[in-house]
Design an enzyme around this catalytic site. Sequence first.
Site, PDB file in Angstrom:
ATOM      1  N   SER A  71       2.038   4.784  15.078  1.00 21.46           N
ATOM      2  CA  SER A  71       3.127   5.678  14.651  1.00 21.46           C
ATOM      3  C   SER A  71       4.478   5.283  15.222  1.00 21.46           C
ATOM      4  CB  SER A  71       2.829   7.141  15.001  1.00 21.46           C
ATOM      5  OG  SER A  71       1.693   7.603  14.331  1.00 21.46           O
ATOM      6  N   GLY A  72       4.571   4.088  15.811  1.00 18.28           N
ATOM      7  CA  GLY A  72       5.872   3.589  16.251  1.00 18.28           C
ATOM      8  C   GLY A  72       6.012   3.345  17.740  1.00 18.28           C
ATOM      9  N   ASP A 126       0.845  -1.198   0.000  1.00 14.78           N
ATOM     10  CA  ASP A 126       0.000   0.000   0.000  1.00 14.78           C
ATOM     11  C   ASP A 126       0.875   1.241   0.000  1.00 14.78           C
ATOM     12  OD1 ASP A 126      -2.681   1.447   0.521  1.00 14.78           O
ATOM     13  OD2 ASP A 126      -1.364   2.203   2.108  1.00 14.78           O
ATOM     14  N   LEU A 166       4.383   1.561  19.717  1.00 13.75           N
ATOM     15  CA  LEU A 166       4.213   0.151  20.072  1.00 13.75           C
ATOM     16  C   LEU A 166       5.288  -0.745  19.461  1.00 13.75           C
ATOM     17  CD1 LEU A 166       0.332  -0.270  19.833  1.00 13.75           C
ATOM     18  CD2 LEU A 166       1.735  -0.400  21.899  1.00 13.75           C
ATOM     19  N   ALA A 167       6.254  -0.139  18.824  1.00 17.79           N
ATOM     20  CA  ALA A 167       7.332  -0.928  18.216  1.00 17.79           C
ATOM     21  C   ALA A 167       8.698  -0.390  18.638  1.00 17.79           C
ATOM     22  CB  ALA A 167       7.207  -0.911  16.696  1.00 17.79           C
ATOM     23  N   LYS A 220      -3.557   5.840  -3.351  1.00 12.90           N
ATOM     24  CA  LYS A 220      -4.599   6.743  -2.867  1.00 12.90           C
ATOM     25  C   LYS A 220      -4.762   7.938  -3.801  1.00 12.90           C
ATOM     26  CE  LYS A 220      -3.390   5.188   1.737  1.00 12.90           C
ATOM     27  NZ  LYS A 220      -2.099   4.570   1.421  1.00 12.90           N
ATOM     28  N   TYR A 252       3.037  10.346   0.341  1.00 11.65           N
ATOM     29  CA  TYR A 252       4.202   9.865   1.065  1.00 11.65           C
ATOM     30  C   TYR A 252       5.489  10.356   0.392  1.00 11.65           C
ATOM     31  CZ  TYR A 252       0.770   6.569   3.001  1.00 11.65           C
ATOM     32  OH  TYR A 252      -0.327   5.989   3.594  1.00 11.65           O
ATOM     33  N   GLY A 289      -1.160   1.512  10.507  1.00  9.11           N
ATOM     34  CA  GLY A 289      -0.648   2.059  11.762  1.00  9.11           C
ATOM     35  C   GLY A 289      -0.895   1.195  12.982  1.00  9.11           C
TER      36      GLY A 289
END
Length: 339
Positions: free
Chosen positions: A240-241, A47, A243-244, A78, A52, A236
């Site tokens: 946005s990061g 995707d 959780l990683a 998109k 972007y 997501g």
Amino acid sequence: MSIRDTLAGHVLGFGTAPLGNMFRAIPEAEAQATVEAAWTQGVRYFDTAPFYGAGLAEIRLGEALAQRPRDAYVLSTKVGRIILDEVEDASARSLGEKSGVFAAGRPNKIVNDYSADATLRSIEDSLKRLKTDRLDLVWIHDIAQDFYGDEWLSYFETARKGAFRALTRLRDEGVIKGWGLGVNKVEPIELTLDLGEAQPDGFLLAGRYSLLDHERALQRVMPKAAERNTEIVVGGPYSSGILAGGAHFEYQKAPAEIIAKVERIKSVAHRHGVSIKAAALQFVLANPAVASVIPGASKPERIAEDVAALAEVIPADFWRDLRAERLVAENAPLPIDRA
């Protein structure tokens, strides 16, 4: 054709926003290696979006997939933003949508336009950047961003009369397999479902269905989508990061209350020997309305982590403890509910 059918069982996709130099300038070789790693690990749903990096992610993805058989993968992009040849000066970029998140992307000017003509032009431009002759899914992008304020309803009305109809026609003619909204707000999805006049095939919902934020989607979006047999692709999943292992939430530095909640989730995960990435991905996919999840990555090793996280065996007690400690909504579907 349903979104799930179009994705052909590819529940783990690759969200290419990081390839647009999201938050940092990614070397070209690293970007190409990341897509190659995704392919090697069996990822076949990609995707992307013109927004972007002002076309950079599409260009990089097109280059990386140029030698791959087109029938071997699923591709979505998109509409809603047109990338111009005109270059913005640095001061204009610092005040616009690209500030912060895609500041290191291409300097091309971006124009918001959800009309039918702009939709067709956007698709044509994307096909060129992606070096392909067709798209599988097309999402109407970011129609309710915070920086639009109350103006988002005007954009929505333009899209309803323009992009909605243009994409419906392309689907009915067999040019694309499906379309929907690609948003990080639930309101435009609710409005689309309430209108009933449009017939989107599904939605890409980014950041609004994750371990950290899922209550409103559960209450308002998932039931209505199920009633209309429309399915959700979740973007997501790592919020946005944060959780990683990152520091961002909602594309900004995470606030103290979010950091505190993440630490509570990590504590439960540590107690059960569970990786937080595995918890984040498997939580999303436990909802029967979700057809696929598309985490982003900017380094090859992150792809292997995602694949491993999806396959990780998580003990049932972990999910029970999350629910007992009210770290997930009481009515949120969990993997143990499917047992």
